[in-house]
Design a protein around this motif. Structure first.
Motif, PDB file in Angstrom:
ATOM      1  N   ASP A 216      49.377  33.244 119.637  1.00  0.00           N
ATOM      2  CA  ASP A 216      50.225  33.688 118.541  1.00  0.00           C
ATOM      3  C   ASP A 216      51.699  33.623 118.933  1.00  0.00           C
ATOM      4  O   ASP A 216      52.519  34.366 118.416  1.00  0.00           O
ATOM      5  CB  ASP A 216      49.811  35.133 118.241  1.00  0.00           C
ATOM      6  CG  ASP A 216      50.465  35.645 117.000  1.00  0.00           C
ATOM      7  OD1 ASP A 216      50.663  34.828 116.082  1.00  0.00           O
ATOM      8  OD2 ASP A 216      50.808  36.849 116.957  1.00  0.00           O
ATOM      9  N   LEU A 218      55.601  32.846 119.218  1.00  0.00           N
ATOM     10  CA  LEU A 218      56.583  32.588 118.166  1.00  0.00           C
ATOM     11  C   LEU A 218      57.926  32.294 118.830  1.00  0.00           C
ATOM     12  O   LEU A 218      58.404  33.067 119.655  1.00  0.00           O
ATOM     13  CB  LEU A 218      56.690  33.826 117.258  1.00  0.00           C
ATOM     14  CG  LEU A 218      57.639  33.722 116.063  1.00  0.00           C
ATOM     15  CD1 LEU A 218      57.270  32.540 115.167  1.00  0.00           C
ATOM     16  CD2 LEU A 218      57.605  35.020 115.245  1.00  0.00           C
ATOM     17  N   GLU A 263      58.038  28.298 109.075  1.00  0.00           N
ATOM     18  CA  GLU A 263      57.526  29.300 108.143  1.00  0.00           C
ATOM     19  C   GLU A 263      57.539  30.701 108.750  1.00  0.00           C
ATOM     20  O   GLU A 263      58.037  31.641 108.141  1.00  0.00           O
ATOM     21  CB  GLU A 263      56.100  28.915 107.740  1.00  0.00           C
ATOM     22  CG  GLU A 263      55.719  29.486 106.393  1.00  0.00           C
ATOM     23  CD  GLU A 263      54.249  29.220 106.088  1.00  0.00           C
ATOM     24  OE1 GLU A 263      53.611  30.075 105.464  1.00  0.00           O
ATOM     25  OE2 GLU A 263      53.756  28.145 106.526  1.00  0.00           O
ATOM     26  N   ARG A 264      57.013  30.782 109.986  1.00  0.00           N
ATOM     27  CA  ARG A 264      56.904  32.117 110.593  1.00  0.00           C
ATOM     28  C   ARG A 264      58.265  32.691 110.962  1.00  0.00           C
ATOM     29  O   ARG A 264      58.421  33.913 111.048  1.00  0.00           O
ATOM     30  CB  ARG A 264      55.984  32.076 111.797  1.00  0.00           C
ATOM     31  CG  ARG A 264      54.523  31.873 111.358  1.00  0.00           C
ATOM     32  CD  ARG A 264      53.600  31.645 112.517  1.00  0.00           C
ATOM     33  NE  ARG A 264      53.637  32.744 113.460  1.00  0.00           N
ATOM     34  CZ  ARG A 264      53.390  32.624 114.763  1.00  0.00           C
ATOM     35  NH1 ARG A 264      53.117  31.442 115.265  1.00  0.00           N
ATOM     36  NH2 ARG A 264      53.428  33.673 115.543  1.00  0.00           N
ATOM     37  N   LYS A 267      60.221  34.962 108.132  1.00  0.00           N
ATOM     38  CA  LYS A 267      59.750  36.289 107.694  1.00  0.00           C
ATOM     39  C   LYS A 267      60.638  37.409 108.214  1.00  0.00           C
ATOM     40  O   LYS A 267      60.913  37.502 109.401  1.00  0.00           O
ATOM     41  CB  LYS A 267      58.323  36.536 108.180  1.00  0.00           C
ATOM     42  CG  LYS A 267      57.289  35.736 107.399  1.00  0.00           C
ATOM     43  CD  LYS A 267      55.889  36.091 107.845  1.00  0.00           C
ATOM     44  CE  LYS A 267      54.901  35.131 107.216  1.00  0.00           C
ATOM     45  NZ  LYS A 267      53.653  35.056 107.991  1.00  0.00           N
TER      46      LYS A 267
END
Lengths: 269, 269
Positions: A216, A218, A263-264, A267
């Motif tokens: 996960d 980022l 995209e992430r 947020k």
């Protein structure tokens, strides 16, 4: 009685970074301990013991800090071979180097097995050049109202030399202290307000990194003002303040990262 | 037709540094290639293919330099998954980063798997602190009579900041060029003679490193005048010019190294 051997084994940032050499040692020794407080294994969730096929005993802060590793050393004195697992690389944190030296000077047979360290993995996963990183630093929360402004001057010095600065953020597993990128940027900007040397501005691009190497992970490349607003999720977090000029290959790498995590990274928290 | 995926896989400095993640990818892909010219795997002797349980196709210089990796990319175009193995970490050498970026920008699905890099392993095996290394540099042989004095100024800059300098030495597997520590010291001292900035002297202590991570690794801490006389054996070699002042933990680490390698470091060539 013959004393056993003690191995300090780097296991990388996630269980999948364990090397064949580390695995071989871990399978062979009599007892396996793990330093569970100076750092945090990404994607663990008890996966480690499963990957290793062994029971792992977790050491607490006091076990490391009083430099005795009581149980582990006792086993070695009794003739057993022991492995102490360390997240990343055993020699990256000064705590371990001091301990390893002390044991060696006391006559223990100590072997250090390297692991993938965040200091190198950060280059792999971002594509920034190893030749363009200056001295790294760690940002910590103010203690007793006192801020530790040293990282600000490390960044200044690196920028003046055209180098990137890799910043680790405070992390204390037992106390549950995990500095977020958002906090780190606030702290850096407070330094700028106080010292006013023109080192940092909200408009400059930097790289925010969370859970490097994990499923996960980022990595967001954006202005500090934007990075401060992103929800990076769980620890560990780190931050790269970029050199004033990038090599064109580095520019390409950052472009690739922006598109991969677009995209992430949009947020808000 | 669906394109395959291409993995750039760091395998560390020796086959025993291969990680579980790297092994998993290598076992899963359709073809395995290896960049066999930008660097040198220690303790190989065809051990790699055995450790991996797979046939490995060796890429030549032209395969990498014209950035086509002809065969490998063709396979990916045909829908196969391909791994390209790289000694150390895939993102440490600029050649690979440029190639990886190019492939990504051409729409290929590229994944980079980190490996143990010499930039980090040098800290593990010497016990010198990761916070005290400045910018690294590479020493190369004079080309067409012209010496490349850049490393001298990197050392100067690092010393002025109280930092160590890690120096890679020129290595070209296909051309059979392997700079030895002895050559590197000669070159550095010629820089001092020419530029006369008082950066280096024969009396200062430095660290000579051969075959790091290998069964036969050799790490000698001694004055440059002494290191120049030591027979370090086969490649690869590297060198650390120390900061003017050492942290006491670093002093202990060097003491431990001196005692560990005492006998082998006393042999003349």
């Amino acid at each position: 009685m013959r004393k056993g051997k003690i191995y300090f084994v780097g296991i990388g940032l996630t269980p999948k970074h364990v090397t064949l050499q580390a695995l071989e040692v871990i399978k062979r020794v009599d007892e396996v301990y793990m330093d569970s407080y100076t750092s945090l294994l990404v994607d663990d969730g008890n996966e480690l013991a499963k990957v290793l096929g062994r029971e792992v005993k977790y050491l607490r802060r006091t076990d490391i800090e009083d430099k005795s590793l009581r149980d582990a050393i006792k086993k070695v004195d009794e003739g057993l071979d022991v492995a102490v697992l360390v997240v990343g690389d055993p020699h990256i944190a000064t705590t371990h180097v001091a301990l390893i030296n002390e044991l060696r000077m006391r006559g223990y047979d100590v072997e250090v097995i390297p692991g993938i360290s965040i200091f190198c993995a950060v280059m792999t996963y971002t594509g920034l050049s190893s030749y363009r990183f200056g001295k790294p630093a760690t940002i910590v929360f103010p203690k007793g109202g006192v801020e530790y402004g040293y990282p600000y001057y490390v960044i200044k010095d690196n920028k003046e030399r055209g180098l990137h600065t890799f910043l680790l953020l405070e992390l204390d597993v037992e106390k549950g202290v995990f500095m977020k990128i958002n906090d780190a940027i606030d702290i850096l900007l407070r330094f700028e307000e106080r010292y006013r040397e023109g080192v940092l501005s909200l408009d400059e691009e930097a790289v925010g990194i969370a859970r490097l190497g994990g499923k996960d992970q980022l990595i967001c490349v954006d202005r500090l003002s934007r990075l401060r607003e992103i929800d990076f999720g769980g620890p560990p977090h780190s931050l790269i303040i970029l050199a004033p000029k990038l090599h064109f290959v580095e520019e390409e790498s950052l472009k690739v990262l922006k598109s991969e995590f677009r995209e992430r990274c949009s947020k808000a928290p």
